[in-house]
Design an enzyme around this catalytic site. Structure first.
Site, PDB file in Angstrom:
ATOM      1  N   HIS A  86       0.715  -1.144  -0.035  1.00 50.82           N
ATOM      2  CA  HIS A  86      -0.014  -0.039  -0.023  1.00 50.82           C
ATOM      3  C   HIS A  86       1.012   1.157  -0.086  1.00 50.82           C
ATOM      4  CE1 HIS A  86      -0.016   0.045   4.631  1.00 50.82           C
ATOM      5  NE2 HIS A  86      -0.004   1.367   4.311  1.00 50.82           N
ATOM      6  N   ASP A 222       0.909  -7.729   2.154  1.00 55.29           N
ATOM      7  CA  ASP A 222       1.170  -6.392   1.970  1.00 55.29           C
ATOM      8  C   ASP A 222       2.551  -5.914   1.778  1.00 55.29           C
ATOM      9  OD1 ASP A 222       0.888  -3.494   1.824  1.00 55.29           O
ATOM     10  OD2 ASP A 222      -0.361  -3.169   3.420  1.00 55.29           O
ATOM     11  N   SER A 654       3.796   2.341   8.386  1.00 56.81           N
ATOM     12  CA  SER A 654       3.633   1.218   7.392  1.00 56.81           C
ATOM     13  C   SER A 654       5.107   0.894   6.659  1.00 56.81           C
ATOM     14  CB  SER A 654       2.575   1.412   6.393  1.00 56.81           C
ATOM     15  OG  SER A 654       1.189   1.161   7.122  1.00 56.81           O
TER      16      SER A 654
END
Ligand code: ARG
Ligand code: GLU
Length: 730
Positions: A86, A222, A654
């Site tokens: 992402h 991810d 992240s």
């Protein structure tokens, strides 16, 4: 009796230590002083010096800020880096075309030559961190005005920056910590030649999409892979075909041994923003007043977009990215509000405040210095609350209307024209036209009309009258206060809703087009609304927040003085931090306990053929059916996909390398579990969990699914002796 008492004291002490075990995102250079004993107690086998050192290559040399909003980790001697899918999503989309759709199909460069340059992408290393608080605050005294204080600090910072030792290719940043009570300097190195190396298809990299976003148990792969390039001297350089793979000072060994419940896990990255020292009144406002306002408006936006997306796959494609951005914060805010209630966070914060007041009242010097702080903060937030609510109604409604974005860009060109002349505006023409071209690719008038109708009705209903310009209210009146009538009228007369028209005009005769657009009904409406919104809402909110910032700074200083026994972590501010904790399951609700590790079996359980969120690529299904897992399994023979840790993280983390007790890479952080996202305001160890994709799933997907075993070979893959974690039944 005494024994009992002693035991009581010991238990109390343990409870206190336990509560503080994992809270906070800590400064790497202070770990030795503040955290090392605690980290070792939690199982860490390396030293603070291995995590951050300026004398030798250490873990910090393998952690990068990725593209400004995410984190990544360097995993090879040739500058290979891992971050989240992402985090790379926008870039991968930009590199894609209908013929080469890397989002849908994935991508794996088979050699350096296949790696794709990514214009605009950059990564930043931290070379050195220094406490410059003393020099930054030199000359600041307590009875100064805020203005005076800031001007002295600004001068000090300028001098510190200019005098800081650095190489010519390095940069210096100074950031306030502890709400401005301390300052730290960062010497950084930024690389602008970063190339795309590989990513799984979205059906792995974004498996579960919005339904699973912020949710445990999770089964998302991810991750995406990039490589840093440098000039021949290993220094930052703009993109050039002559650049070579960067040789890092340190890179992360990758562990095949994984973790089990009770094992130490540490997260190294760039968390964006937390607010751990707000008084209860402010948390209440933020979470129980502002969040519901924003959520309520986004409910409407998401319903409108969602309905259109479900009805038409083409719209689905056009609106995916927009919708994901709106939904990500929306879902987090809902989780915050529920989490605050469930953790009794407000009561706990009030309890801490009562203790603060008790201690302050008992000490005359403190009483003079700090006695008024909480009442003053309460007064200041009480004043802020209605203003901030109105501002949020204004922001969320006007930003949700897509055509207002177009108007805002046209307006900036007009402003340039009117203040700096036609040539200055013309110089911007390429940029504006480029923006519009991009924008209109993912624009549907029929959706925007519905957004406009719904959101303008909320605007006229909820934004205070004094912030609504006469131009808008008269227009609304003249349509009998019917949003439907207003919408019909506006969209039939504007030139901005028709992509072809607006672009054609600007491309053929820029000057004339600007003059025509000046009279466009959407532009006129936007200008009036925006101008008054900024003046009556945004500016007053900022002014009030500035006053509050000064109080929060004093309150922070007071907390540090009054609670010397509490180790208070600095709020996140997008600088390099270490969070740590253990791999632990949790109880999301009564009678339910979540295990801390998910497996490929769970991907197959969630598999829904053809579904836009839960489809599974055929190759992955085959690998699963044939148990073709290679060495990427745990002791039970299954492929681990994700795990959770008690470590404290937030947006910006992240892509953060997640490391085991020995500093080996065990995964990449990519989310927080929904029940605990209140941790930006109130950390509860019971319920706070960060979600990490297991590096073995990353390697498995690369090697077995993607056929990119050469990338795995490029890494330093290690196994470690089993640790003594808490046992749990599989
Ligand atoms: N919740 C993650 C973090 O805040 C982002 C996950 C992105 N995926 C998605 N389906 N929106 O940024
Ligand atoms: N997904 C978040 C990011 O993009 C991380 C969420 C969290 O750790 O709370 O940074």
């Amino acid at each position: 009796m005494t024994k009992k008492l002693l035991l009581g004291v010991v238990l109390c002490f343990m409870a206190a230590a336990r509560v503080q075990a994992d809270e906070g995102m800590w400064l790497p250079l202070l770990l030795q002083q503040l955290n090392e004993p605690q980290m070792k107690k939690l199982g860490m086998k390396i030293s603070a010096d291995d995590i951050y050192s300026i004398n030798k290559g250490s873990l910090k040399d393998a952690v990068i800020s990725f593209g400004g909003g995410c984190t990544g980790g360097v995993v090879s001697a040739q500058g290979l880096l891992l971050t989240n899918h992402h985090c790379g999503h926008g870039r991968i989309q930009a590199l894609s075309s209908p013929e080469k759709n890397y989002l849908a199909d994935g991508f794996w460069a088979q050699s350096f030559n296949d790696e794709l340059p990514v214009p605009g992408l950059f990564v930043t290393f931290i070379v050195r961190i220094e406490d410059v608080s003393k020099a930054a605050l030199e000359g600041v005294v307590s009875n100064m005005s805020e203005r005076e204080r800031q001007s002295i600090i600004d001068k000090n910072l300028e001098a510190i920056r200019n005098n800081a030792a650095r190489e010519s290719w390095q940069n210096v940043q100074i950031r306030p910590f502890y709400e401005g009570n301390q300052y730290y300097l960062f010497v950084t190195e930024t690389f602008n030649d970063v190339r795309f190396v590989g990513a799984p298809p979205e059906s792995i990299g974004n498996f579960g999409d919005d339904t699973d976003n912020w949710v445990w148990p999770r089964h998302t792969g991810d991750f995406s892979v990039f490589r840093i390039y440098a000039d021949k001297n290993n220094r930052p350089a703009p993109y050039s075909a002559d650049n070579v793979p960067y040789r890092p000072r340190y890179f992360l060994p990758v562990s095949l041994s994984g973790v089990k419940e009770g094992d130490f896990a540490m997260i190294y990255g760039f968390p964006g923003r937390t607010n751990l020292y707000l008084p209860a009144v402010a948390v209440d406002m933020q979470v129980n007043v502002l969040n519901p306002i924003r959520v309520g408006i986004r409910d409407q936006i998401l319903a409108i977009m969602g309905e259109a997306m479900r009805a038409n796959p083409e719209i689905k494609l056009q609106y995916t990215a927009k919708q994901a951005g709106i939904a990500n914060a929306w879902k987090k805010w809902i989780g915050e509000t529920q989490g605050l209630k469930r953790t009794n966070g407000l009561e706990e914060i009030r309890r801490r405040e009562a203790e603060f007041k008790r201690r302050v009242a008992a000490n005359p010097a403190w009483n003079t210095a700090y006695g008024n702080l909480l009442p003053e903060l309460e007064r200041a937030y009480a004043e802020l609350s209605p203003l901030a609510s109105a501002r949020d109604y204004f922001n969320e409604t006007t930003r949700g209307i897509e055509i207002f974005r177009v108007a805002s860009f046209v307006e900036s060109a007009l402003n340039l024209h009117d203040t700096q002349g036609p040539d200055a505006a013309k110089a911007r023409s390429g940029q504006l036209i480029g923006f519009l071209k991009n924008f209109y690719q993912n624009y549907r008038e029929e959706i925007d009309r519905r957004l406009f109708e719904r959101l303008m009705a909320i605007y006229f209903d909820k934004v205070p009258a004094e912030a609504q310009p006469e131009y808008a209210t008269k227009l609304y009146q003249s349509h009998n206060r019917s949003a439907t009538a207003l919408t019909g009228d506006i969209y039939s007369s504007t030139m901005l809703a028709d992509p072809g028209k607006a672009l054609h005009m600007l491309e053929t005769d820029w000057d004339k087009a600007l003059e025509t657009l000046r009279q466009d009904p959407v532009l006129k409406l936007f200008r009036a609304i925006n101008q008054l919104g900024v003046e009556k809402l945004q500016r007053p909110v900022s002014a009030q927040q500035e006053q509050i910032a000064a109080l929060q700074r004093q309150y922070m200083a007071a907390l540090m003085a009054v609670f010397p026994e509490r180790r208070l972590p600095p709020d996140a501010n997008a600088t390099l931090r270490v969070s740590y904790g253990q791999v632990q399951g949790y109880k999301p609700r009564d009678a339910v306990r979540y295990e801390p590790i998910t497996y490929l079996d769970g991907v197959m359980e969630k598999y829904k053929p053809g579904d836009y969120e839960f489809d599974v690529p055929e190759k992955l299904r085959q690998l699963y059916a044939n148990k073709d897992f290679g060495r990427y399994v745990d002791a039970t023979g299954r492929v681990p996909v994700a795990f959770i840790s008690t470590a404290h993280t937030t947006g910006g983390n992240s892509g953060s390398p997640t490391l085991d007790a020995r500093g080996n890479l065990i995964g990449l952080l990519f989310d927080g579990a929904w029940e605990g996202v209140i941790s930006d305001y109130y950390f509860s160890e019971e319920i706070n969990r960060s979600i990490i994709v297991d590096v073995r799933y990353i390697l498995f997907v690369m090697d077995k699914f993607g056929g990119a075993g050469h990338l795995v070979n490029e890494m330093k893959v290690v196994t470690t002796p089993p640790s003594k974690g808490k046992k749990h039944k599989a």
